[in-house]
Design an enzyme around this catalytic site. Structure first.
Site, PDB file in Angstrom:
ATOM      1  CE  LYS A 242      -3.525  -0.270   3.217  1.00  0.00           C
ATOM      2  NZ  LYS A 242      -4.255  -0.322   4.290  1.00  0.00           N
TER       3      LYS A 242
HETATM    4  O1  LIG Z   1      -6.662   0.943   3.263  1.00  0.00           O
HETATM    5  C1  LIG Z   1      -7.123  -0.121   3.675  1.00  0.00           C
HETATM    6  C2  LIG Z   1      -6.903  -1.244   2.799  1.00  0.00           C
HETATM    7  O2  LIG Z   1      -6.692  -0.899   1.877  1.00  0.00           O
HETATM    8  C3  LIG Z   1      -7.462  -0.114   4.743  1.00  0.00           C
HETATM    9  O3  LIG Z   1      -6.254  -0.890   5.757  1.00  0.00           O
HETATM   10  C4  LIG Z   1      -7.544   1.014   5.227  1.00  0.00           C
HETATM   11  O4  LIG Z   1      -6.599   1.797   5.971  1.00  0.00           O
HETATM   12  C5  LIG Z   1      -9.126   1.213   6.754  1.00  0.00           C
HETATM   13  O5  LIG Z   1      -9.823   1.120   6.313  1.00  0.00           O
HETATM   14  C6  LIG Z   1      -9.452   2.190   7.143  1.00  0.00           C
HETATM   15  O6  LIG Z   1      -7.336   2.951   7.846  1.00  0.00           O
HETATM   16  C7  LIG Z   1      -9.949   2.747   8.461  1.00  0.00           C
HETATM   17  O7  LIG Z   1     -10.662   4.341   8.030  1.00  0.00           O
HETATM   18  P1  LIG Z   1     -11.558   4.448  10.189  1.00  0.00           P
HETATM   19  O8  LIG Z   1     -11.928   3.146   9.962  1.00  0.00           O
HETATM   20  O9  LIG Z   1     -10.319   4.383  10.511  1.00  0.00           O
HETATM   21  O10 LIG Z   1     -11.456   5.528   8.969  1.00  0.00           O
END
Ligand SMILES: O=C(CO)[C@@H](O)[C@H](O)[C@H](O)[C@H](O)COP(=O)(O)O
Length: 216
Positions: free
Chosen positions: A84
């Site tokens: 990522k």
């Molecule tokens: O981006 C990805 C997958 O590609 C996730 O791991 C992503 O970082 C997470 O879903 C988020 O950080 C979670 O978001 P939030 O609920 O803290 O807004």
């Protein structure tokens, strides 16, 4: 549709991985920091447990640093990794260089159509729009997903979209109506979405009725 668990917690990974339908786990620095362990040891332990993809987010600020970190993680895992890259100019170069090595990539923190297009041009395997955060900011996550899908279709890109920051059942309802390539859900939200009060009430009634007859 690919389904990922958005966690680095080993117990949570075990309890869902044993179901046999998980496509892997997604992590980022915030998720890894919750486990309070050396991050690369933890990634390797997850790798030993899992059969699925491990998503790791690079932290370097230049393309060279990000590429070095990506290769280090790809080499330490037996499973397929998805690297990522937070959306930056340097990381667009990182995405291109890592994709050219045949390693899957993801552009994360993508919030606009131009960003989605540039990530696809760089060769990213996936992009992750954060549905919950878009809605929190007063936008429409489903409108954004549909706009990206339309743009990719019109422009001939095969970059996949993974729905991230999924907060509630409505997000799943919207995504299932409109289609999505992949999604990642935290353990807490996965657990919450398994339950339904009518299922629980129905189960209780079945148990009560069975108890009346089981010893006859
Ligand atoms: O981006 C990805 C997958 O590609 C996730 O791991 C992503 O970082 C997470 O879903 C988020 O950080 C979670 O978001 P939030 O609920 O803290 O807004």
């Amino acid at each position: 549709m690919e389904l990922y668990l958005d966690t680095a917690n080993l117990e949570h990974i075990d309890s869902v991985n044993k179901l046999g339908f998980l496509d892997g786990v997604t992590t980022n620095p915030t998720i890894l920091s919750k486990e309070e362990r050396p991050p690369f040891d933890l990634i390797q332990e997850i790798d030993r447990k899992l059969s699925g993809k491990i998503w790791y987010q690079v932290t370097g600020s230049t393309a060279d640093e990000a590429v070095e970190e990506a290769i280090k993680v790809a080499n330490m895992c037996h499973n397929k990794v998805v690297i990522k890259f937070p959306f930056t100019l340097e990381n667009l170069e990182g995405i291109r260089r890592i994709s050219q090595k045949g390693i899957e990539t993801n552009a994360t923190l993508v919030y606009s159509i131009p960003q989605a297009i540039f990530a696809a041009k760089a060769g990213s395997t996936y992009i992750s729009p954060y549905l919950g955060r878009i809605d929190d900011a007063g936008g429409s996550s489903i409108q954004f997903i549909n706009d990206v899908k339309q743009a990719y279709e019109n422009l001939g890109f095969d970059t996949k979209i993974i729905g991230a920051s999924i907060r509630n059942a409505q997000h799943l309802v919207d995504l299932s109506k409109n289609g999505i390539d992949a999604l990642t859900i935290s353990y807490g939200n996965f657990e919450k979405m398994l339950h339904n009060t009518m299922t629980d009430a129905g189960m209780e009634q079945f148990q009560e009725d069975w108890d009346k007859i089981k010893n006859l």
